[in-house]
Design a protein around this motif. Structure first.
Motif, PDB file in Angstrom:
ATOM      1  N   LYS A  78       7.897   7.473  -8.100  1.00 61.77           N
ATOM      2  CA  LYS A  78       7.388   6.525  -9.103  1.00 61.77           C
ATOM      3  C   LYS A  78       6.495   5.509  -8.419  1.00 61.77           C
ATOM      4  O   LYS A  78       6.943   4.789  -7.512  1.00 61.77           O
ATOM      5  N   LEU A  87       4.853   2.135  -7.811  1.00 62.47           N
ATOM      6  CA  LEU A  87       5.318   0.792  -8.145  1.00 62.47           C
ATOM      7  C   LEU A  87       4.134  -0.091  -8.522  1.00 62.47           C
ATOM      8  O   LEU A  87       3.110  -0.094  -7.831  1.00 62.47           O
ATOM      9  N   MET A  88       4.303  -0.816  -9.591  1.00 63.60           N
ATOM     10  CA  MET A  88       3.249  -1.747 -10.008  1.00 63.60           C
ATOM     11  C   MET A  88       3.269  -2.972  -9.100  1.00 63.60           C
ATOM     12  O   MET A  88       4.341  -3.402  -8.642  1.00 63.60           O
ATOM     13  N   GLY A  89       2.094  -3.525  -8.853  1.00 63.43           N
ATOM     14  CA  GLY A  89       1.986  -4.785  -8.124  1.00 63.43           C
ATOM     15  C   GLY A  89       2.103  -4.630  -6.620  1.00 63.43           C
ATOM     16  O   GLY A  89       2.304  -3.535  -6.093  1.00 63.43           O
ATOM     17  N   GLY A  90       1.967  -5.791  -5.926  1.00 65.53           N
ATOM     18  CA  GLY A  90       2.049  -5.776  -4.461  1.00 65.53           C
ATOM     19  C   GLY A  90       0.725  -5.383  -3.860  1.00 65.53           C
ATOM     20  O   GLY A  90       0.245  -4.279  -4.079  1.00 65.53           O
ATOM     21  N   CYS A  91       0.130  -6.293  -3.106  1.00 63.45           N
ATOM     22  CA  CYS A  91      -1.241  -6.047  -2.667  1.00 63.45           C
ATOM     23  C   CYS A  91      -1.355  -4.997  -1.582  1.00 63.45           C
ATOM     24  O   CYS A  91      -2.432  -4.503  -1.315  1.00 63.45           O
ATOM     25  N   SER A  92      -0.225  -4.627  -0.910  1.00 61.85           N
ATOM     26  CA  SER A  92      -0.368  -3.637   0.161  1.00 61.85           C
ATOM     27  C   SER A  92      -0.644  -2.263  -0.428  1.00 61.85           C
ATOM     28  O   SER A  92      -1.159  -1.384   0.240  1.00 61.85           O
ATOM     29  N   ALA A 127       2.777   1.605  -2.952  1.00 62.76           N
ATOM     30  CA  ALA A 127       4.211   1.754  -2.693  1.00 62.76           C
ATOM     31  C   ALA A 127       4.862   2.553  -3.813  1.00 62.76           C
ATOM     32  O   ALA A 127       4.445   2.491  -4.968  1.00 62.76           O
ATOM     33  N   HIS A 148       8.738   4.259  -5.301  1.00 61.59           N
ATOM     34  CA  HIS A 148      10.183   4.481  -5.234  1.00 61.59           C
ATOM     35  C   HIS A 148      10.357   6.000  -5.299  1.00 61.59           C
ATOM     36  O   HIS A 148       9.854   6.650  -6.211  1.00 61.59           O
ATOM     37  N   VAL A 157      11.930   3.723  -0.301  1.00 63.31           N
ATOM     38  CA  VAL A 157      10.639   3.126  -0.661  1.00 63.31           C
ATOM     39  C   VAL A 157       9.597   3.653   0.322  1.00 63.31           C
ATOM     40  O   VAL A 157       9.751   3.509   1.535  1.00 63.31           O
ATOM     41  N   LYS A 179       5.811   3.504   1.694  1.00 64.42           N
ATOM     42  CA  LYS A 179       4.686   2.560   1.710  1.00 64.42           C
ATOM     43  C   LYS A 179       3.536   3.097   2.558  1.00 64.42           C
ATOM     44  O   LYS A 179       3.602   3.069   3.784  1.00 64.42           O
ATOM     45  N   GLN A 213      10.831  -0.526 -12.917  1.00 66.37           N
ATOM     46  CA  GLN A 213      10.521  -1.928 -12.638  1.00 66.37           C
ATOM     47  C   GLN A 213      10.648  -2.751 -13.912  1.00 66.37           C
ATOM     48  O   GLN A 213      10.192  -2.325 -14.979  1.00 66.37           O
ATOM     49  N   ALA A 235       4.420  -8.407  -7.239  1.00 69.50           N
ATOM     50  CA  ALA A 235       3.678  -9.188  -8.233  1.00 69.50           C
ATOM     51  C   ALA A 235       2.356  -8.500  -8.521  1.00 69.50           C
ATOM     52  O   ALA A 235       1.743  -7.899  -7.622  1.00 69.50           O
TER      53      ALA A 235
END
Lengths: 284, 87
Positions: A40, A42-47, A50, A52, A62, A64, B15, B81
């Motif tokens: 899945k 993942l929404m968000g996070g600037c790296s 990512a 799950h 996780v 990445k 999420q 975020a």
């Protein structure tokens, strides 16, 4: 001693990747070769990028790839991924056991291309420290609090914000180490820069507060064992380069030698040792 | 209106939005959602400014820079975020 650190030894590691008790090596093997049953984004996070990932019959993790981060070059992304694994190895070698099992592996991305990333066991029922009521800090295992403070100085972690460690019951889990073990910081002693703002109520200032004996004992066990040091140096060398691996192992020694009788870190001493390290390592 | 969503990763990999951070007309940020402790911690402790070269802490009262830094601060996967969105 290890139990006091909130950690189980290899045979006792509980609730493996959500299954019966399994050893750390088995966990790593599952992470390395387990079949990805469900991924899945993942929404968000600037790296960026990512995921799950549910592993067939064996819990989840996780992944990445640091693939979408506009601030990082390809080389930096690779460095971030390798450092995630490298910090796990340091943590285990020291016996702190704060970092969930972390490996480097490839998986196919949406375009069918192989993509490299760090893959770390997912800790269920945990909360990031960002959502933790710091009035309850006394509920957290004290050894874990000191161990994470020590670990961050050793790995020159620039990014231990409260979003980058987890709390589950009394146990701390340290995550997100892509910005540690950098070459520019290996001889840097100014640990105040490494301690981040909102974590200070949980992570003690070890220049003022005495580090617990159990944590220092763990370090001493590592420093007495030449073979552990050689193994770690080889493992780190493959991930961050031989010279930097040596410099970070020497940093562990410098740190331990800078602990004074009151079991606090003498920053000035640490600085002096690191300068000596710099001269010695730069010559070779 | 500019806003950022903060997501918490659940055990099943889903999420959940636990906080929405809105930029108000007065230039400050309002935090709203079920993540009350998270909101309290953000208000009291702030977040690191990842886009500044000098060490700096940003708080909701700092407005847009606070919003812009949330996606740099929350990157672990456990809590992420969004970038700044607009509606």
């Amino acid at each position: 001693m290890l139990k006091d650190l909130g950690v189980k030894n290899e045979k006792e590691t509980s609730k493996g990747l959500e299954s019966a008790p399994i050893s750390l090596k088995e966990k790593e093997a599952i992470l390395k070769s387990g079949i990805f049953e469900q991924e899945k984004d993942l929404m968000g996070g600037c790296s960026g990028g990512a995921m799950h990932v549910k592993i067939k019959d064996d819990g989840s993790g996780v992944f990445k790839p640091y693939s979408n981060h506009y601030l990082y070059s390809l080389e930096e992304k690779e460095g971030n991924i390798n450092r995630e694994r490298a910090v796990f190895l340091i943590d285990r070698s020291l016996g702190f056991n704060l970092v969930p099992p972390t490996i480097v592996r490839c998986k196919k991305n949406a375009n069918g291309e192989e993509e490299k990333g760090s893959f770390q066991e997912f800790i269920t029922d945990s909360t990031t420290a960002s959502g933790f009521d710091t009035k309850k800090v006394q509920q957290i295992n004290n050894n874990d609090r000191y161990a994470i403070a020590v670990l961050d100085v050793i790995i020159a972690n620039n990014d231990r914000c409260s979003a980058n460690f987890l709390i589950k019951g009394e146990k701390i889990y340290a995550i997100d180490h892509g910005l540690s073990l950098e070459s520019r910081n290996v001889f840097q002693s100014n640990i105040i820069n490494f301690l981040s703002f909102s974590s200070r109520e949980i992570i003690p200032d070890i220049t003022k507060e005495s580090i617990s004996k159990d944590v220092l004992d763990c370090m001493d066990t590592f420093l007495r064992s030449k073979s552990l040091q050689i193994i770690l140096r080889q493992q780190l060398g493959e991930l961050i380069g031989e010279k930097l691996a040596l410099a970070y192992i020497e940093r562990i020694k410098a740190f331990r030698e800078s602990i004074n009788n009151s079991q606090t870190l003498d920053e000035q001493k640490f600085k002096t040792f690191l300068l000596k390290n710099k001269e010695t390592i730069s010559k070779n | 209106m500019k806003y950022v969503e903060i997501y918490k990763l659940e055990n099943d990999g889903e999420q959940k939005v636990v906080l929405v951070c809105f930029l108000r007309d007065d230039g400050t940020v309002k935090l709203k959602g079920s993540g009350e402790q998270l909101a309290k911690n953000l208000e009291e402790a702030g977040i690191k400014n990842y886009l500044s070269k000098t060490p700096e802490t940003l708080f909701p009262k700092d407005g847009l820079p606070f919003l812009q830094n949330l996606s740099h601060y929350f990157t672990s996967g456990y809590m992420n975020a969004s970038e700044v969105k607009e509606k």
